[in-house]
Scaffold this active site. Structure first.
Site, PDB file in Angstrom:
ATOM      1  N   VAL A   1      -7.427   2.468  -1.370  1.00 35.97           N
ATOM      2  CA  VAL A   1      -6.455   2.707  -2.295  1.00 35.97           C
ATOM      3  C   VAL A   1      -5.447   1.811  -2.005  1.00 35.97           C
ATOM      4  O   VAL A   1      -4.693   1.464  -3.135  1.00 35.97           O
ATOM      5  CB  VAL A   1      -6.094   3.978  -2.728  1.00 35.97           C
ATOM      6  CG1 VAL A   1      -5.227   4.771  -1.737  1.00 35.97           C
ATOM      7  CG2 VAL A   1      -5.778   4.347  -4.170  1.00 35.97           C
ATOM      8  N   TYR A   2      -4.915   1.441  -0.848  1.00 41.59           N
ATOM      9  CA  TYR A   2      -3.570   0.511  -0.591  1.00 41.59           C
ATOM     10  C   TYR A   2      -3.714  -0.904  -1.478  1.00 41.59           C
ATOM     11  O   TYR A   2      -4.677  -1.441  -1.088  1.00 41.59           O
ATOM     12  CB  TYR A   2      -3.379   0.490   0.582  1.00 41.59           C
ATOM     13  CG  TYR A   2      -2.976   1.786   1.507  1.00 41.59           C
ATOM     14  CD1 TYR A   2      -2.657   2.729   0.776  1.00 41.59           C
ATOM     15  CD2 TYR A   2      -3.111   2.026   2.971  1.00 41.59           C
ATOM     16  CE1 TYR A   2      -2.507   4.079   1.297  1.00 41.59           C
ATOM     17  CE2 TYR A   2      -2.917   3.017   3.497  1.00 41.59           C
ATOM     18  CZ  TYR A   2      -2.799   4.046   2.854  1.00 41.59           C
ATOM     19  OH  TYR A   2      -2.438   5.237   3.723  1.00 41.59           O
ATOM     20  N   SER A   3      -2.951  -0.855  -2.490  1.00 44.07           N
ATOM     21  CA  SER A   3      -3.185  -2.076  -3.103  1.00 44.07           C
ATOM     22  C   SER A   3      -4.435  -2.431  -3.671  1.00 44.07           C
ATOM     23  O   SER A   3      -4.698  -3.592  -3.946  1.00 44.07           O
ATOM     24  CB  SER A   3      -2.562  -3.481  -2.639  1.00 44.07           C
ATOM     25  OG  SER A   3      -1.113  -3.222  -1.835  1.00 44.07           O
ATOM     26  N   LYS A   4      -5.142  -1.549  -4.101  1.00 46.10           N
ATOM     27  CA  LYS A   4      -6.779  -1.352  -4.544  1.00 46.10           C
ATOM     28  C   LYS A   4      -7.478  -2.497  -3.770  1.00 46.10           C
ATOM     29  O   LYS A   4      -7.977  -3.367  -4.191  1.00 46.10           O
ATOM     30  CB  LYS A   4      -6.502  -1.924  -5.999  1.00 46.10           C
ATOM     31  CG  LYS A   4      -6.098  -0.737  -6.920  1.00 46.10           C
ATOM     32  CD  LYS A   4      -7.019   0.407  -6.984  1.00 46.10           C
ATOM     33  CE  LYS A   4      -6.841   1.529  -7.930  1.00 46.10           C
ATOM     34  NZ  LYS A   4      -5.728   2.453  -7.741  1.00 46.10           N
TER      35      LYS A   4
END
Length: 336
Positions: free
Chosen positions: A52-55
């Site tokens: 989910v970090y920066s998708k």
């Protein structure tokens, strides 16, 4: 660098784990490359990211930066938080776990993940399904180990009970939010992990920057800081007048020792015998370099007492401390 066993596993990890939540966001590839190179030079072998970090951007950047040195690192990533608004691109269905692990492997440019965390607990789903999927992913060689993150103590016990009943591998590590302004995990989470042999790798040992002493009570936060941006999580947790005063008292103590408050705060977390490593989540190379001295800071018995006098063991720094991403649900009334 210190190296510690990750719980009851035979895996050795550096006491500092490089958190990459900022990569592909505030931290561009050039700065991220300098951070990774510095971390390796200082003996770090543990790196943490999430889908989910920066998708997916953080995973992609980490994969690119670890090219040629993949086997030098214990690589951890996470899944569970929503990757889109579509109903089956979050949580822990077998379908999503199998698909998203393959996507993470592709983004990370690797054929295996050392540790895959279940990023958060979802009480509306069953736990058997993801635990069976984790076992199959390990058997397939896509994972070496798995862990849990942001699970409460009773849910950790339930995971272990189910693993024993299903005869599947148990998690080896837990990633809670723990620092000297949030001592809640000392009540149930840390004892549960110690009892069941899970390593503990907390995030934000410096309480999202508050324990560096950079925020002054009664003053507006400096531009470009998390508090200045009005980040909901910091505003409802650490950014309270009482917590800022605690941070200033610690800063005064650290001045007498000739050390930085952030080093003291990180060393305090590492001084807990249940802790395997702490996650350092730098935005810049300078922030990364500012974590290293914490390894050499010893916490005395008198300093343990000082911290206890400022924040009661097992409690948070203020009664109205609430993490909006992982809230307590309070009473459930008969009418509900």
């Amino acid at each position: 660098m210190q190296y510690r066993r990750l719980g009851n596993s035979n895996l050795k990890v550096s006491a500092l784990c490089l958190g990459t939540m900022m990569f592909a966001g505030p931290t561009n590839e050039q700065e991220a490359g300098r951070i990774v190179a510095s971390a390796a030079e200082h003996g770090m072998n543990f790196i943490d990211t999430a889908d989910v970090y920066s998708k997916g951007g953080s995973e992609q950047m980490v994969g690119k930066l670890l090219a040629g040195q993949r086997h030098d690192w214990v690589l951890a990533t996470k899944l569970g938080n929503a990757m889109s608004k579509k109903p089956n691109q979050a949580n822990y269905s077998r379908s999503w776990l199998m698909r998203e692990v393959d996507d993470s492997l592709r983004r990370l440019n690797t054929d295996y993940i050392d540790i895959l965390y279940m990023h958060r607990d979802f009480h509306d789903g069953n736990l058997e399904e993801p635990l069976r999927a984790m076992a199959d992913l390990i058997a397939a060689g896509k994972l070496r180990y798995y862990g849990i993150s942001n699970f409460r103590g009773w849910r950790i016990a339930e995971v272990i009970r189910l693993c024993e009943r299903l005869n599947v591998p148990a998690p080896v590590v837990c990633q809670p939010y723990y620092n000297l302004l949030n001592r809640g995990p000392e009540v149930e989470i840390l004892p549960a992990c110690a009892h069941y042999g899970l390593g503990v790798v907390p995030y934000s040992p410096i309480a999202r920057g508050v324990l560096t002493g950079k925020y002054q009570p009664g003053q507006a936060p400096a531009p470009e800081t998390r508090a200045a941006r009005g980040d909901k999580r910091i505003m409802e947790t650490e950014f309270k007048e009482e917590s800022l005063l605690i941070a200033q008292k610690l800063a005064q103590h650290c001045e007498t020792r000739g050390i930085k408050p952030g080093h003291f705060a990180t060393a305090w977390v590492l001084a807990n015998r249940n802790i395997s490593a702490v996650i350092a989540g730098p935005r810049t190379l300078a922030q990364m370099e500012d974590y290293y001295p914490a390894i050499d800071v010893a916490i005395s018995a008198e300093e343990e007492s000082l911290v206890d006098s400022l924040v009661t063991p097992g409690h948070t720094s203020v009664p109205r401390y609430n993490d909006p991403s992982y809230p307590f649900y309070g009473r459930v009334t008969a009418a509900a």
